[in-house]
Design a protein around this motif. Structure first.
Motif, PDB file in Angstrom:
ATOM      1  N   UNK A   2       0.828  -1.194   0.000  1.00 29.71           N
ATOM      2  CA  UNK A   2       0.000   0.000   0.000  1.00 29.71           C
ATOM      3  C   UNK A   2       0.872   1.257   0.000  1.00 29.71           C
ATOM      4  N   UNK A   3       0.595   2.139  -0.953  1.00 34.34           N
ATOM      5  CA  UNK A   3       1.279   3.418  -1.046  1.00 34.34           C
ATOM      6  C   UNK A   3       0.370   4.544  -0.603  1.00 34.34           C
ATOM      7  N   UNK A   4       0.791   5.775  -0.867  1.00 29.62           N
ATOM      8  CA  UNK A   4      -0.015   6.927  -0.473  1.00 29.62           C
ATOM      9  C   UNK A   4      -1.312   7.010  -1.256  1.00 29.62           C
ATOM     10  N   UNK A   5      -1.267   6.680  -2.552  1.00 30.08           N
ATOM     11  CA  UNK A   5      -2.449   6.832  -3.396  1.00 30.08           C
ATOM     12  C   UNK A   5      -2.702   5.614  -4.274  1.00 30.08           C
ATOM     13  N   UNK A   6      -2.069   4.486  -3.963  1.00 30.72           N
ATOM     14  CA  UNK A   6      -2.238   3.301  -4.790  1.00 30.72           C
ATOM     15  C   UNK A   6      -1.897   2.052  -3.997  1.00 30.72           C
ATOM     16  N   UNK A   7      -2.320   0.903  -4.534  1.00 29.49           N
ATOM     17  CA  UNK A   7      -1.945  -0.384  -3.973  1.00 29.49           C
ATOM     18  C   UNK A   7      -1.400  -1.240  -5.110  1.00 29.49           C
ATOM     19  N   UNK A   8      -0.327  -1.967  -4.822  1.00 26.74           N
ATOM     20  CA  UNK A   8       0.305  -2.803  -5.832  1.00 26.74           C
ATOM     21  C   UNK A   8       0.280  -4.263  -5.366  1.00 26.74           C
ATOM     22  N   UNK A   9      -0.380  -5.180  -6.155  1.00 30.81           N
ATOM     23  CA  UNK A   9      -0.268  -6.608  -5.811  1.00 30.81           C
ATOM     24  C   UNK A   9       0.853  -7.254  -6.617  1.00 30.81           C
ATOM     25  N   UNK A  10       1.630  -8.126  -5.939  1.00 35.10           N
ATOM     26  CA  UNK A  10       2.716  -8.846  -6.587  1.00 35.10           C
ATOM     27  C   UNK A  10       2.495 -10.341  -6.413  1.00 35.10           C
ATOM     28  N   UNK A  11       2.704 -11.117  -7.483  1.00 33.79           N
ATOM     29  CA  UNK A  11       2.793 -12.566  -7.368  1.00 33.79           C
ATOM     30  C   UNK A  11       4.246 -12.892  -7.059  1.00 33.79           C
ATOM     31  N   UNK A  12       4.492 -13.477  -5.897  1.00 34.90           N
ATOM     32  CA  UNK A  12       5.845 -13.542  -5.365  1.00 34.90           C
ATOM     33  C   UNK A  12       6.535 -14.854  -5.692  1.00 34.90           C
ATOM     34  N   UNK A  13       6.728 -15.119  -6.964  1.00 35.49           N
ATOM     35  CA  UNK A  13       7.470 -16.292  -7.375  1.00 35.49           C
ATOM     36  C   UNK A  13       8.468 -15.923  -8.459  1.00 35.49           C
ATOM     37  N   UNK A  14       8.950 -14.702  -8.399  1.00 29.83           N
ATOM     38  CA  UNK A  14       9.880 -14.223  -9.401  1.00 29.83           C
ATOM     39  C   UNK A  14      11.285 -14.733  -9.113  1.00 29.83           C
ATOM     40  N   UNK A  15      11.984 -15.280 -10.137  1.00 27.04           N
ATOM     41  CA  UNK A  15      13.377 -15.698  -9.919  1.00 27.04           C
ATOM     42  C   UNK A  15      14.280 -14.534  -9.542  1.00 27.04           C
ATOM     43  N   UNK A  16      13.860 -13.303  -9.850  1.00 25.98           N
ATOM     44  CA  UNK A  16      14.657 -12.126  -9.488  1.00 25.98           C
ATOM     45  C   UNK A  16      14.680 -11.894  -7.979  1.00 25.98           C
ATOM     46  N   UNK A  17      13.803 -12.573  -7.243  1.00 21.71           N
ATOM     47  CA  UNK A  17      13.749 -12.386  -5.799  1.00 21.71           C
ATOM     48  C   UNK A  17      14.307 -13.584  -5.037  1.00 21.71           C
ATOM     49  N   UNK A  18      14.952 -14.505  -5.744  1.00 18.26           N
ATOM     50  CA  UNK A  18      15.570 -15.635  -5.062  1.00 18.26           C
ATOM     51  C   UNK A  18      16.791 -15.171  -4.281  1.00 18.26           C
ATOM     52  N   UNK A  19      16.983 -15.776  -3.110  1.00 15.57           N
ATOM     53  CA  UNK A  19      18.108 -15.418  -2.226  1.00 15.57           C
ATOM     54  C   UNK A  19      19.237 -16.428  -2.427  1.00 15.57           C
ATOM     55  N   UNK A  20      20.505 -15.980  -2.565  1.00 13.15           N
ATOM     56  CA  UNK A  20      20.962 -14.586  -2.532  1.00 13.15           C
ATOM     57  C   UNK A  20      20.515 -13.805  -3.757  1.00 13.15           C
ATOM     58  N   UNK A  21      20.298 -12.518  -3.541  1.00 10.96           N
ATOM     59  CA  UNK A  21      19.770 -11.638  -4.577  1.00 10.96           C
ATOM     60  C   UNK A  21      20.686 -10.428  -4.720  1.00 10.96           C
ATOM     61  N   UNK A  22      20.868  -9.970  -5.947  1.00  5.73           N
ATOM     62  CA  UNK A  22      21.693  -8.773  -6.150  1.00  5.73           C
ATOM     63  C   UNK A  22      21.004  -7.823  -7.103  1.00  5.73           C
TER      64      UNK A  22
END
Length: 261
Positions: free
Chosen positions: A118-138
């Protein structure tokens, strides 16, 4: 938070609501502290094989009659040839103009993990299975760091955590500065390239199976730190060192939801 916003303005309290496992559907609960900018709500589940739809409503109250206003109505639908998501708002008993998102990644019979941010004037939903978010992450910092730049890391601490580190590296892959949380001795510290450790004198705000938000604000002379909305001081770095930093690296016993540089 805007790039130039002062961390001293962050509220003192940041309410972390305990997770709820295996709730009975339909499920209704109160969001402690209400919704405000920076709040995150995570939803994890499985779409039944014969599902037609499901919905998540962020509503203003829990009465049945009259029906409360619904600020955000999130409604994935699977009974058509092209699964999609409908988003809308219910005000004074009337639905407003809906928004339709085609090509939703949710599938019948598949598990999912959705984060509502939740932001000041919007809400963003994310599907959280992105390989870009695998740990370790850079993440690359093509221009280095400059005054006013913000780094935000949001995630969930795993059930049996050991440590969490956020490293800033230069072009020679050296690490001039590292933020390290140790779950063994419950300490948070800045660690120098020579192994010197400067403990951060503040309550340890990382907890197993709880959300966290780390925010670093670059300013002239160093970095300011906030964790879960609470300012925790700063570390000194000269401007030349800040400009030479080219990579953010995150590792440890966490699941990432968002990395913003």
């Amino acid at each position: 938070m805007s790039p130039g916003e002062n961390l001293d303005l962050i509220p003192d309290c940041f309410i972390l609501q305990p997770p709820v496992f295996h709730p009975v559907i339909p499920y209704v609960t109160t969001i402690f502290g209400g919704l405000h900018a920076g709040k995150m709500v995570m939803l994890q589940g499985v779409v039944p094989l014969r599902a037609h739809r499901f919905q998540v409503d962020f509503q203003c109250g829990c009465s049945l009659h009259p029906q409360p206003d619904i600020a955000i109505h999130f409604n994935p639908r699977f009974h058509t040839t092209k699964p999609h998501v409908i988003c809308n708002t219910l005000h004074s008993g009337r639905w407003q103009r809906e928004a339709r998102w085609p090509g939703v990644a949710l599938q019948r019979g598949a598990s999912f993990l959705i984060l509502f941010l939740f932001g000041n004037e919007e809400v963003k939903p994310f599907l959280l299975q992105s390989p870009r978010l695998q740990v370790p992450c850079s993440r690359a910092l093509p221009r280095g760091l400059w005054p006013g730049q913000v780094i935000i890391v949001r995630g969930l601490v795993l059930q049996e955590p050991k440590e969490f580190t956020l490293s800033l590296r230069d072009e020679a892959t050296r690490t001039p500065v590292m933020l390290r949380a140790s779950f063994t001795d419950r300490t948070l510290a800045w660690v120098s390239p020579w192994g010197c450790k400067k403990l951060i004198s503040a309550p340890f705000l990382f907890h197993p199976q709880r959300f966290f938000e780390v925010l670093l604000l670059c300013q002239e002379g160093g970095l300011k730190l906030a964790l879960n909305g609470q300012p925790l001081g700063s570390t000194s770095l000269d401007q030349q060192t800040l400009e030479r930093l080219r990579e953010v690296r995150i590792s440890g016993s966490i699941q990432l939801y968002c990395v913003h540089c």
